[in-house]
Design an enzyme around this catalytic site. Sequence first.
Site, PDB file in Angstrom:
ATOM      1  NE  ARG A 139      -2.509   1.040   3.568  1.00  0.00           N
ATOM      2  CZ  ARG A 139      -3.262   0.964   4.663  1.00  0.00           C
ATOM      3  NH1 ARG A 139      -4.569   0.779   4.560  1.00  0.00           N
ATOM      4  NH2 ARG A 139      -2.715   1.040   5.861  1.00  0.00           N
ATOM      5  CE  LYS A 241      -2.649   4.748   7.517  1.00  0.00           C
ATOM      6  NZ  LYS A 241      -4.070   5.101   7.693  1.00  0.00           N
ATOM      7  CD  GLU A 277     -11.660   5.806   4.445  1.00  0.00           C
ATOM      8  OE1 GLU A 277     -11.067   5.919   5.535  1.00  0.00           O
ATOM      9  OE2 GLU A 277     -11.058   5.788   3.368  1.00  0.00           O
TER      10      GLU A 277
END
Length: 394
Positions: A139, A241, A277
């Site tokens: 990721r 992220k 989210e």
Amino acid sequence: MIQRTTRLHKLVRSIGVGSSLSSSSKLRVHRCFSSVAASNAEQACEQSVESYNVKKNEYADVDWDNLGFGLTPTDYMYVMKCSNNGTFEQGQLNRYGNIELNPAAGVLNYGQGLYEGTKAYRKKDGNLILFRPDQNAMRMQFGAERMCMPSPSVDQFIDAVKQTVQANKCWVPPPGKGSLYIRPLLIGSGPILGLAPSPEYTFLVYASPVRNYFKEGSAPLNIYVEEEYDRASRGGAGGVKSITNYAPVLKALLRAKNRGFSDVLYLDSVNNKNLEEVSSCNIFIVKGNLISTPAAVGTILPGVTRRSIIEIARDLCYQVEERPIPVDELSEADEVFCTGTAVGVAPVGSITCHGKRMEYKTGAQTVCTQLYSTLVGIQTGHIEDKKGWIVEIE
């Protein structure tokens, strides 16, 4: 009261380079001393090799029963620099402490940075394990490509995490008392004035013992649906992220907490209609045997815990859908829960939307509890890992 140790509570002993100790019991530590004649940016470094002889069940001086989710500085951090050709060189363990950055560093001026979060757990036999660190490594690579940054290889990432945990093993909580939260960072550390990628990058890993993320502990969360602010937009960086995704949610989060809520649930930025989210975690809704979660298609972070829960739920014969979820479906759900590395699997007791409070089933006989128990069982070694998710730290 948590007290900072200076030498692993006398467990660290200096040895010579020619010692017969195995390589797994040695730490290569670089201590840097500022030279009187050097400028602030220059340091003379003395390299030494130290061993640590920390027994499996020896711990730092921490009140494990009252551990929350706050920063408890440990002893070591891992640092690795990117060379001019775009590849990362061999990293090293340094004593945990402040880092020096040029005021023109890309991360400070343009937010060129990513972070990850993973955890180490202590098994009953004292051995330490990691949970799916390869997923965090991949990721980070995906996010780095989006942010025009080079990234460590998967092997480099996992090795750095392992070394950080091994060096701070006495800070890994006893079984059932929490975990060691590990924070890998990738930042544009080189100076750049005009808007452009940084000329230098630093990858570092630090750690802190933690327990429950929310002040409610394991109690159900009370969430507020945010209608004014968006978390991410189509074509943006919501699916990686990036450090730039988090400060913008603080205004809505603090406002919600001042009203007595645990966290904020965001809707899509186009129609303000579909669930996206919570501030720092993914969301799931349960209706009968059907578990649904918003599809991670660009504005939603593909969480490692999210992915693991989907796989576990399917193994347990639940039907799982990744799809757009209209906010109206909240009123029809039996259960709602959140997932994330920091939060684990957290039950939601209520959600307030358009002034209407909706309550959900919580407690022992719930889907959330079943999934949580299975996940934690695998993470802590109580349930056999049949998927290759667990990485032993030797």
